[in-house]
Design a protein around this motif. Structure first.
Motif, PDB file in Angstrom:
ATOM      1  N   UNK A  12     -17.030  31.774  10.428  1.00 39.18           N
ATOM      2  CA  UNK A  12     -15.811  32.082   9.935  1.00 39.18           C
ATOM      3  C   UNK A  12     -14.738  32.314  11.138  1.00 39.18           C
ATOM      4  N   UNK A  13     -13.412  31.540  10.699  1.00 41.74           N
ATOM      5  CA  UNK A  13     -12.534  31.497  11.772  1.00 41.74           C
ATOM      6  C   UNK A  13     -11.261  31.891  11.207  1.00 41.74           C
ATOM      7  N   UNK A  14     -10.389  32.551  12.163  1.00 43.80           N
ATOM      8  CA  UNK A  14      -9.113  33.163  11.856  1.00 43.80           C
ATOM      9  C   UNK A  14      -8.387  32.652  12.802  1.00 43.80           C
ATOM     10  N   UNK A  15      -6.886  32.146  12.544  1.00 42.41           N
ATOM     11  CA  UNK A  15      -6.088  31.773  13.314  1.00 42.41           C
ATOM     12  C   UNK A  15      -6.396  30.628  14.421  1.00 42.41           C
ATOM     13  N   UNK A  16      -7.059  29.663  14.086  1.00 42.34           N
ATOM     14  CA  UNK A  16      -7.303  28.682  14.866  1.00 42.34           C
ATOM     15  C   UNK A  16      -6.294  27.693  15.056  1.00 42.34           C
ATOM     16  N   UNK A  17      -6.137  27.373  16.324  1.00 40.54           N
ATOM     17  CA  UNK A  17      -4.835  26.577  16.583  1.00 40.54           C
ATOM     18  C   UNK A  17      -5.349  25.316  16.813  1.00 40.54           C
ATOM     19  N   UNK A  18      -4.432  23.986  16.683  1.00 40.07           N
ATOM     20  CA  UNK A  18      -4.907  22.694  16.728  1.00 40.07           C
ATOM     21  C   UNK A  18      -5.489  22.280  18.131  1.00 40.07           C
ATOM     22  N   UNK A  19      -5.324  23.091  19.030  1.00 43.96           N
ATOM     23  CA  UNK A  19      -5.632  22.794  20.547  1.00 43.96           C
ATOM     24  C   UNK A  19      -7.134  22.846  20.446  1.00 43.96           C
ATOM     25  N   UNK A  20      -7.798  23.673  19.626  1.00 44.98           N
ATOM     26  CA  UNK A  20      -9.410  23.607  19.608  1.00 44.98           C
ATOM     27  C   UNK A  20      -9.955  22.811  18.664  1.00 44.98           C
ATOM     28  N   UNK A  21      -9.344  21.814  17.906  1.00 44.82           N
ATOM     29  CA  UNK A  21      -9.869  20.997  16.933  1.00 44.82           C
ATOM     30  C   UNK A  21     -10.699  19.789  17.633  1.00 44.82           C
ATOM     31  N   UNK A  22     -11.720  19.320  17.317  1.00 43.72           N
ATOM     32  CA  UNK A  22     -12.274  18.538  17.846  1.00 43.72           C
ATOM     33  C   UNK A  22     -13.059  18.711  19.070  1.00 43.72           C
ATOM     34  N   UNK A  23     -13.194  20.092  19.329  1.00 46.52           N
ATOM     35  CA  UNK A  23     -13.919  20.423  20.668  1.00 46.52           C
ATOM     36  C   UNK A  23     -15.347  20.608  20.410  1.00 46.52           C
ATOM     37  N   UNK A  24     -16.342  20.567  21.007  1.00 43.14           N
ATOM     38  CA  UNK A  24     -17.946  20.898  20.692  1.00 43.14           C
ATOM     39  C   UNK A  24     -18.207  22.273  20.653  1.00 43.14           C
ATOM     40  N   UNK A  25     -19.013  22.461  19.672  1.00 48.20           N
ATOM     41  CA  UNK A  25     -19.610  23.771  19.303  1.00 48.20           C
ATOM     42  C   UNK A  25     -20.810  23.864  19.530  1.00 48.20           C
ATOM     43  N   UNK A  26     -21.392  24.691  20.443  1.00 47.61           N
ATOM     44  CA  UNK A  26     -22.937  24.833  20.744  1.00 47.61           C
ATOM     45  C   UNK A  26     -23.351  26.088  20.178  1.00 47.61           C
ATOM     46  N   UNK A  27     -24.620  26.034  19.427  1.00 46.67           N
ATOM     47  CA  UNK A  27     -25.182  26.909  18.752  1.00 46.67           C
ATOM     48  C   UNK A  27     -26.513  27.081  19.321  1.00 46.67           C
ATOM     49  N   UNK A  28     -26.995  28.552  19.746  1.00 44.12           N
ATOM     50  CA  UNK A  28     -28.471  28.479  20.514  1.00 44.12           C
ATOM     51  C   UNK A  28     -28.895  29.580  19.528  1.00 44.12           C
ATOM     52  N   UNK A  29     -30.197  29.651  19.386  1.00 43.72           N
ATOM     53  CA  UNK A  29     -30.844  30.538  18.771  1.00 43.72           C
ATOM     54  C   UNK A  29     -32.177  30.505  19.471  1.00 43.72           C
ATOM     55  N   UNK A  30     -33.087  31.623  19.040  1.00 46.46           N
ATOM     56  CA  UNK A  30     -34.292  31.850  19.470  1.00 46.46           C
ATOM     57  C   UNK A  30     -35.206  31.289  18.346  1.00 46.46           C
TER      58      UNK A  30
END
Length: 68
Positions: A12-30
């Motif tokens: 869930x994201x709120x107030x996301x600006x266009x500067x962060x669009x297209x960036x990589x999202x790294x998800x880690x879990x055990x």
């Protein structure tokens, strides 16, 4: 062949600006060590059960007449 179920990830994201669009999202879990062997164990045991049942069925005597 999911043995337990699929993992879900909810973001869930709120107030996301266009500067962060297209960036990589790294998800880690055990991940538990034995959970990595769950699927191969299920596949191996189901194949062995299938071959075992096929062997037992092939050993059945289904002849109609008496043996001489």
């Amino acid at each position: 062949m999911d043995t337990v179920g699929r993992s879900t990830l909810q973001l869930t994201a709120l107030n996301v600006v266009d500067d962060f669009r297209g960036k990589e999202l790294v998800v880690t879990y055990d991940y538990p060590f034995l959970a990595g062997f769950r699927k191969p164990i299920v596949i191996f045991s189901s194949l062995m059960a299938t071959f075992g049942v096929a062997y037992l069925i092939s050993r059945l005597d289904v002849s109609i007449g008496r043996k001489a």
